[in-house]
Structure formats: C-alpha cells, structure tokens
Design a protein around this motif. Sequence first.
Motif, PDB file in Angstrom:
ATOM      1  N   THR A 121     -16.824  -6.843   0.916  1.00  0.00           N
ATOM      2  CA  THR A 121     -15.756  -7.981   0.398  1.00  0.00           C
ATOM      3  C   THR A 121     -16.118  -6.856  -1.335  1.00  0.00           C
ATOM      4  O   THR A 121     -17.335  -8.178  -2.081  1.00  0.00           O
ATOM      5  CB  THR A 121     -15.315  -9.343   0.845  1.00  0.00           C
TER       6      THR A 121
ATOM      7  N   ALA B 284      -7.908   3.537   2.489  1.00  0.00           N
ATOM      8  CA  ALA B 284      -8.106   3.788   3.083  1.00  0.00           C
ATOM      9  C   ALA B 284      -9.664   3.286   3.800  1.00  0.00           C
ATOM     10  O   ALA B 284     -10.405   3.362   4.280  1.00  0.00           O
ATOM     11  CB  ALA B 284      -8.284   5.660   2.868  1.00  0.00           C
ATOM     12  N   GLN B 285     -10.403   3.203   2.468  1.00  0.00           N
ATOM     13  CA  GLN B 285     -11.506   2.395   2.297  1.00  0.00           C
ATOM     14  C   GLN B 285     -11.717   0.948   2.850  1.00  0.00           C
ATOM     15  O   GLN B 285     -12.162   0.494   3.060  1.00  0.00           O
ATOM     16  CB  GLN B 285     -12.432   2.592   1.032  1.00  0.00           C
ATOM     17  N   THR B 286     -10.652   0.926   3.222  1.00  0.00           N
ATOM     18  CA  THR B 286     -10.047  -1.347   3.191  1.00  0.00           C
ATOM     19  C   THR B 286      -9.819  -1.119   4.509  1.00  0.00           C
ATOM     20  O   THR B 286      -8.146  -0.764   4.813  1.00  0.00           O
ATOM     21  CB  THR B 286      -9.720  -1.675   2.352  1.00  0.00           C
ATOM     22  N   ASP B 287     -10.262  -2.081   4.619  1.00  0.00           N
ATOM     23  CA  ASP B 287      -9.070  -2.783   5.860  1.00  0.00           C
ATOM     24  C   ASP B 287      -8.123  -3.739   6.147  1.00  0.00           C
ATOM     25  O   ASP B 287      -7.356  -4.188   6.145  1.00  0.00           O
ATOM     26  CB  ASP B 287      -9.875  -3.685   6.945  1.00  0.00           C
ATOM     27  N   ARG B 288      -8.288  -4.498   4.424  1.00  0.00           N
ATOM     28  CA  ARG B 288      -7.840  -5.598   4.765  1.00  0.00           C
ATOM     29  C   ARG B 288      -7.882  -5.296   2.767  1.00  0.00           C
ATOM     30  O   ARG B 288      -8.760  -4.904   2.077  1.00  0.00           O
ATOM     31  CB  ARG B 288      -8.394  -6.786   5.095  1.00  0.00           C
ATOM     32  N   TYR B 289      -6.754  -5.766   2.201  1.00  0.00           N
ATOM     33  CA  TYR B 289      -6.184  -5.701   0.524  1.00  0.00           C
ATOM     34  C   TYR B 289      -5.461  -6.826   0.188  1.00  0.00           C
ATOM     35  O   TYR B 289      -4.614  -7.391   0.822  1.00  0.00           O
ATOM     36  CB  TYR B 289      -5.511  -4.514   0.224  1.00  0.00           C
TER      37      TYR B 289
ATOM     38  N   ALA C 286     -11.748  -5.520   1.313  1.00  0.00           N
ATOM     39  CA  ALA C 286     -12.294  -5.366   2.148  1.00  0.00           C
ATOM     40  C   ALA C 286     -12.580  -4.586   3.384  1.00  0.00           C
ATOM     41  O   ALA C 286     -11.421  -3.895   3.876  1.00  0.00           O
ATOM     42  CB  ALA C 286     -12.700  -6.632   3.206  1.00  0.00           C
ATOM     43  N   ARG C 287     -13.733  -4.749   3.765  1.00  0.00           N
ATOM     44  CA  ARG C 287     -14.207  -2.930   5.137  1.00  0.00           C
ATOM     45  C   ARG C 287     -15.222  -4.078   5.605  1.00  0.00           C
ATOM     46  O   ARG C 287     -16.224  -3.885   5.715  1.00  0.00           O
ATOM     47  CB  ARG C 287     -14.338  -1.984   4.022  1.00  0.00           C
ATOM     48  N   GLY C 288     -14.807  -4.457   7.172  1.00  0.00           N
ATOM     49  CA  GLY C 288     -16.320  -4.482   7.690  1.00  0.00           C
ATOM     50  C   GLY C 288     -16.522  -6.440   6.824  1.00  0.00           C
ATOM     51  O   GLY C 288     -15.866  -7.022   7.190  1.00  0.00           O
ATOM     52  N   GLU C 289     -17.487  -6.461   7.061  1.00  0.00           N
ATOM     53  CA  GLU C 289     -18.064  -7.166   6.368  1.00  0.00           C
ATOM     54  C   GLU C 289     -18.371  -7.644   5.175  1.00  0.00           C
ATOM     55  O   GLU C 289     -19.050  -7.795   4.398  1.00  0.00           O
ATOM     56  CB  GLU C 289     -19.337  -7.890   7.134  1.00  0.00           C
TER      57      GLU C 289
ATOM     58  N   ARG D 238       0.519  -1.118  -0.645  1.00  0.00           N
ATOM     59  CA  ARG D 238      -0.485   0.312  -0.041  1.00  0.00           C
ATOM     60  C   ARG D 238       0.936   1.104   0.152  1.00  0.00           C
ATOM     61  O   ARG D 238       0.825   2.372   0.639  1.00  0.00           O
ATOM     62  CB  ARG D 238      -1.374  -0.233   0.917  1.00  0.00           C
TER      63      ARG D 238
END
Length: 319
Positions: free
Chosen positions: A287, A250-255, A282-285, A208
């Motif tokens: 994907t 910035a929109q993602t928790d996991r990438y 992925a962001r929260g639930e 990132r």
Amino acid sequence: MRQLAGLLLGALLSTPLSASDDEQTRIAREMIQVLDAYAVYKMGDFDEAFERYRRLAEAGNRQGMLNLGNMHAAGLGTRTDLGQALSWYRRAADAGDAIGMYEVARAHDIGLGTPANPDEALRWYQRAAEQDNADAQWALGERLYQQGQHANGLSWIRAAARQGEHAQAQQFLAALDGDGVAAIQPNNEQRQAVLAALSLIDQAAQRRDVDALVALIRDDAQIQVRLPQSRSWQALSKAQLRTLWQQTFAQTDRYHYQRNEPELLSTDDGILAFSLIRETLARGERTQQLEIHESARLHLIEGRASIYGLRLDIRQRGE
C-alpha cells in the motif's frame, strides 16, 4: 499496462515508416517505457524502477538519465552517490535537457557531488533559464538582483512568474510596490466555475476514468510532474499524462482519491488553484499513501474552466 503499450505501438507500426516515422516510433516506445517506470516508482518498487531507469539512461534517454540521477542522489534502489547523480544530470544537460542543466547548476551552487562553485552554478542557471526552466529563471534572477543587477534580475524573475508555476517569483514581485501582480480572491462566479471543473476531475479519478480525468486540460497545456523523493520535474504532454494515469490504475487493485478544499487566487491571466490531493494505491499487500500538491492554472471562457498549466508534486505522506 503491456496491452496499452502494445496498442499504442501497434497503431504506429501498422503503416509503412519513413526515417522520421522510425524516430517517432522509437520516441513513443521510450516514452511508454518511461511512463511504465514512473508507475513502478510510484508504487514504491525502487529496485525495479532503478533498473528500468538505468536501461533507459544507458540507451541515451534523457528522462531515464534524470531519474537515474535522482535515485542515486536519494539512495533509492541503490546506495547514495552524489557524484554518480551529478554525472547523470550532466549527461542529460549535455543532451540539451533543461532540468538536467538546473540540477547541474544546483550541484555546483551548494556542493552536491562536487565542490561548490558559484560562478559555474551561475553559468548553468543561465543555460537552464534560457531553456525556459522556471526554477533556474528564479534562481538566476534572484542572484542577479541581490548582486545589484536589478533590471536583469527582475526580467528573469518575471519570466519565472509568468509561467504561473513559481510561487516564490510571484511572491517576490507581489511585494514590490506598483508591480501590479499581487493575487486577489476570485469573485463568486469564477470560484464556482473552477470548483465545478475540479469536481469533475475528482469524480473521474474516483471512478478511474482516464479520459474524463484529462478532458478539461488543453491540448497545449504545460504539464509538469515530480515523483516522490525526487528533486526534478518531468515535462509531460496531455497524452502522456493520460497514459501515466492509465498505468497508475493498472498497477493497483484498490484506489482512493480525495481533494482538500482548494485555495483559489485570481491573476491577470486566469485563476490559480492550489490543492492537496490524497491518494491511496494498493496492490496485493503493498500500500502506498501519497499526497499530490497540485497547482493548476485555469482560463474561464463563458463560465467554463479549462486547464492550461498543471504541476503535480507527488509525495509520500509525511515527506
């Protein structure tokens, strides 16, 4: 994301402004809003993206108009309404937007939201082609060539092919005897230089690192991005592409990011690299599984590759 927007605008607002500075600040603010909407759209939050594009479009922003038209056409965040889509494309076209002109031409060509009218379509293709829209140049050139206007048609087809981004135009010319534009395989030195450059970009995406992601792109590179379920391409600068990557992260928790083995072709003006990149955001639930069909044009100088043209066709998996 909001912090990024504040930093960018803060830099502009920290000094006294002239009238032209005011306009530059307004443009910068709107572009941040557009890129913010891109990131929301990319995450699949179509209702929120529709509202953001609507506000931009109603304020006179051409990119907002185009994307609002796209969402009306696809029925994303609203019901499908080809008439409304054409209305927003026409407003963008009337404001001087070449992509809007192409979409109006296409609507008249095949009858989307209006009865088919080949003569009107040709007129709009001409307007868009004169604004360097490669899709319009190809459509206009092919139409004229088929009508027997070979010289005029070929001139537009060559214009589309010269941009290095229109495969149909390049294939058409390559099929003509003696045209001399048929692509060939790069030699091993060229191949290794391009693969090394793409590897650096891939490593940057995986960690990132937005600065490293765009480091090999020239400042004057022609960059176009098409979002999932959209027909229109958006022209971005290198700085705007950097911001789009920043806001995507910035929109993602996991990438997750992975490039397949690219196809490389050598042409008179450099190397073309065609890649399939798979993204998982992925962001929260929520994907999103995306594919990026990337077409990059690279120059090689002393064994080092730089990107002077880039098209990123972003699609949902299976689209």
